[in-house]
Design a protein around this motif. Structure first.
Motif, PDB file in Angstrom:
ATOM      1  N   LEU A   1       0.838  -1.204   0.000  1.00  0.00           N
ATOM      2  CA  LEU A   1       0.000   0.000   0.000  1.00  0.00           C
ATOM      3  C   LEU A   1       0.875   1.256   0.000  1.00  0.00           C
ATOM      4  N   ASN A   2       1.916   1.266   0.824  1.00  0.00           N
ATOM      5  CA  ASN A   2       2.839   2.402   0.854  1.00  0.00           C
ATOM      6  C   ASN A   2       3.463   2.623  -0.524  1.00  0.00           C
ATOM      7  N   GLU A   3       3.909   1.540  -1.140  1.00  0.00           N
ATOM      8  CA  GLU A   3       4.555   1.628  -2.451  1.00  0.00           C
ATOM      9  C   GLU A   3       3.596   2.205  -3.502  1.00  0.00           C
ATOM     10  N   ALA A   4       2.300   1.936  -3.319  1.00  0.00           N
ATOM     11  CA  ALA A   4       1.291   2.446  -4.250  1.00  0.00           C
ATOM     12  C   ALA A   4       0.863   3.877  -3.902  1.00  0.00           C
ATOM     13  N   GLY A   5       1.510   4.474  -2.887  1.00  0.00           N
ATOM     14  CA  GLY A   5       1.237   5.864  -2.551  1.00  0.00           C
ATOM     15  C   GLY A   5       0.252   6.101  -1.428  1.00  0.00           C
ATOM     16  N   TYR A   6      -0.160   5.039  -0.759  1.00  0.00           N
ATOM     17  CA  TYR A   6      -1.098   5.203   0.354  1.00  0.00           C
ATOM     18  C   TYR A   6      -0.385   5.620   1.630  1.00  0.00           C
ATOM     19  N   GLN A   7      -1.015   6.546   2.342  1.00  0.00           N
ATOM     20  CA  GLN A   7      -0.627   6.819   3.720  1.00  0.00           C
ATOM     21  C   GLN A   7      -1.490   5.896   4.572  1.00  0.00           C
ATOM     22  N   VAL A   8      -0.850   5.084   5.381  1.00  0.00           N
ATOM     23  CA  VAL A   8      -1.540   4.092   6.199  1.00  0.00           C
ATOM     24  C   VAL A   8      -1.662   4.612   7.622  1.00  0.00           C
ATOM     25  N   VAL A   9      -2.900   4.672   8.093  1.00  0.00           N
ATOM     26  CA  VAL A   9      -3.191   5.162   9.440  1.00  0.00           C
ATOM     27  C   VAL A   9      -3.945   4.070  10.186  1.00  0.00           C
ATOM     28  N   VAL A  10      -3.614   3.889  11.445  1.00  0.00           N
ATOM     29  CA  VAL A  10      -4.286   2.897  12.288  1.00  0.00           C
ATOM     30  C   VAL A  10      -5.249   3.609  13.229  1.00  0.00           C
ATOM     31  N   ALA A  11      -6.456   3.059  13.354  1.00  0.00           N
ATOM     32  CA  ALA A  11      -7.460   3.536  14.315  1.00  0.00           C
ATOM     33  C   ALA A  11      -7.871   2.327  15.138  1.00  0.00           C
ATOM     34  N   THR A  12      -7.521   2.316  16.421  1.00  0.00           N
ATOM     35  CA  THR A  12      -7.699   1.110  17.223  1.00  0.00           C
ATOM     36  C   THR A  12      -8.251   1.391  18.618  1.00  0.00           C
ATOM     37  N   ASN A  13      -9.224   0.595  19.023  1.00  0.00           N
ATOM     38  CA  ASN A  13      -9.689   0.606  20.411  1.00  0.00           C
ATOM     39  C   ASN A  13      -8.658  -0.168  21.225  1.00  0.00           C
ATOM     40  N   GLN A  14      -8.213   0.420  22.314  1.00  0.00           N
ATOM     41  CA  GLN A  14      -7.261  -0.249  23.205  1.00  0.00           C
ATOM     42  C   GLN A  14      -7.776  -0.151  24.640  1.00  0.00           C
ATOM     43  N   SER A  15      -8.920  -0.792  24.867  1.00  0.00           N
ATOM     44  CA  SER A  15      -9.563  -0.707  26.187  1.00  0.00           C
ATOM     45  C   SER A  15      -8.774  -1.427  27.269  1.00  0.00           C
ATOM     46  N   GLY A  16      -7.770  -2.202  26.885  1.00  0.00           N
ATOM     47  CA  GLY A  16      -6.902  -2.821  27.888  1.00  0.00           C
ATOM     48  C   GLY A  16      -6.246  -1.769  28.772  1.00  0.00           C
ATOM     49  N   ILE A  17      -6.039  -0.569  28.231  1.00  0.00           N
ATOM     50  CA  ILE A  17      -5.483   0.528  29.041  1.00  0.00           C
ATOM     51  C   ILE A  17      -6.509   0.938  30.098  1.00  0.00           C
ATOM     52  N   GLY A  18      -7.737   1.217  29.670  1.00  0.00           N
ATOM     53  CA  GLY A  18      -8.794   1.616  30.592  1.00  0.00           C
ATOM     54  C   GLY A  18      -9.155   0.530  31.596  1.00  0.00           C
ATOM     55  N   ARG A  19      -8.910  -0.715  31.236  1.00  0.00           N
ATOM     56  CA  ARG A  19      -9.196  -1.847  32.117  1.00  0.00           C
ATOM     57  C   ARG A  19      -8.024  -2.155  33.053  1.00  0.00           C
ATOM     58  N   GLY A  20      -6.912  -1.408  32.890  1.00  0.00           N
ATOM     59  CA  GLY A  20      -5.748  -1.604  33.759  1.00  0.00           C
ATOM     60  C   GLY A  20      -4.894  -2.813  33.399  1.00  0.00           C
ATOM     61  N   MET A  21      -5.020  -3.329  32.192  1.00  0.00           N
ATOM     62  CA  MET A  21      -4.259  -4.513  31.777  1.00  0.00           C
ATOM     63  C   MET A  21      -2.853  -4.170  31.298  1.00  0.00           C
ATOM     64  N   PHE A  22      -2.686  -2.966  30.762  1.00  0.00           N
ATOM     65  CA  PHE A  22      -1.385  -2.467  30.333  1.00  0.00           C
ATOM     66  C   PHE A  22      -1.464  -0.950  30.293  1.00  0.00           C
ATOM     67  N   ASP A  23      -0.303  -0.301  30.157  1.00  0.00           N
ATOM     68  CA  ASP A  23      -0.283   1.163  30.172  1.00  0.00           C
ATOM     69  C   ASP A  23       0.100   1.714  28.792  1.00  0.00           C
ATOM     70  N   VAL A  24       0.087   3.030  28.688  1.00  0.00           N
ATOM     71  CA  VAL A  24       0.370   3.688  27.414  1.00  0.00           C
ATOM     72  C   VAL A  24       1.800   3.393  26.954  1.00  0.00           C
ATOM     73  N   GLU A  25       2.731   3.270  27.886  1.00  0.00           N
ATOM     74  CA  GLU A  25       4.114   2.967  27.515  1.00  0.00           C
ATOM     75  C   GLU A  25       4.207   1.583  26.877  1.00  0.00           C
ATOM     76  N   THR A  26       3.454   0.627  27.405  1.00  0.00           N
ATOM     77  CA  THR A  26       3.448  -0.714  26.825  1.00  0.00           C
ATOM     78  C   THR A  26       2.821  -0.683  25.434  1.00  0.00           C
ATOM     79  N   LEU A  27       1.747   0.086  25.276  1.00  0.00           N
ATOM     80  CA  LEU A  27       1.136   0.239  23.953  1.00  0.00           C
ATOM     81  C   LEU A  27       2.153   0.835  22.972  1.00  0.00           C
ATOM     82  N   ALA A  28       2.887   1.838  23.419  1.00  0.00           N
ATOM     83  CA  ALA A  28       3.914   2.450  22.562  1.00  0.00           C
ATOM     84  C   ALA A  28       4.983   1.425  22.177  1.00  0.00           C
ATOM     85  N   ALA A  29       5.332   0.536  23.098  1.00  0.00           N
ATOM     86  CA  ALA A  29       6.319  -0.507  22.795  1.00  0.00           C
ATOM     87  C   ALA A  29       5.769  -1.495  21.756  1.00  0.00           C
ATOM     88  N   MET A  30       4.466  -1.802  21.831  1.00  0.00           N
ATOM     89  CA  MET A  30       3.845  -2.671  20.822  1.00  0.00           C
ATOM     90  C   MET A  30       3.920  -2.013  19.453  1.00  0.00           C
TER      91      MET A  30
END
Length: 182
Positions: free
Chosen positions: A39-68
């Motif tokens: 997709l990138n090679e074809a000129g697309y800008q790829v954007v991710v939109a994701t629910n990450q309720s594990g943060i709100g549920r206390g399963m992991f933190d924003v730093e862990t999400l950033a590491a993923m």
């Protein structure tokens, strides 16, 4: 500008009913990283939109999400691909935010940041909430059978006009070979 919006869990990486809570649990779906590079090679800008309720549920933190996401970016780079931005909702379902899909908040933020009308922009997901969020802003929802896609299809609530693909690789092949522009 060609833009495509991807859900993360179940579209780019393997999903789990127990949530993806660490970089070690973040495992790409076969062919997904190559699909993003295509997709990138074809000129697309790829954007991710994701629910990450594990943060709100206390399963992991924003730093862990950033590491993923750093792991995702590193693995993508090996294939010559990149994700231009990741937009995420950290809230648990009961927090009544406007960004948790099926609410359109993440998509609206993408439109603001990119100064783009999302009308017709491909938006790939594996759940009905991904489809509903895309429809709310006029994007073109696409369902993949990976992740929770099979369950979504079996539920029988998918709007008839939503195209269905085996995986992100098939989406990329279809968009690139058709020369479709958002």
């Amino acid at each position: 500008m060609k833009l495509i919006i991807l859900d993360r869990d179940g579209v780019i990486n393997e999903d789990s009913d127990d949530y993806i809570k660490s970089p070690d649990e973040w495992v790409p779906i076969p062919g997904s990283l190559e699909a993003i590079a295509k997709l990138n090679e074809a000129g697309y800008q790829v954007v991710v939109a994701t629910n990450q309720s594990g943060i709100g549920r206390g399963m992991f933190d924003v730093e862990t999400l950033a590491a993923m996401h750093e792991k995702m970016r590193r693995l993508l780079a090996v294939h010559g691909g990149r994700v231009d931005a990741v937009f995420f909702c950290p809230h648990a379902p009961g927090q009544r935010c406007g960004c948790r899909k099926p609410a359109p908040g993440l998509f609206e933020e993408i439109a603001r940041r990119y100064g783009a009308d999302l009308g017709g922009v491909p938006a790939v997901g594996d759940s009905l909430r991904d489809i509903e969020a895309a429809q709310a802003v006029g994007a073109q929802p696409m369902l993949v059978r990976t992740g929770k896609g099979g369950r979504t299809l079996a539920a029988g609530k998918l709007p008839a006009d939503v195209p269905i693909f085996d995986d992100l690789a098939q989406v990329a092949e279809t968009l690139v070979s058709s020369g479709a522009e958002a």
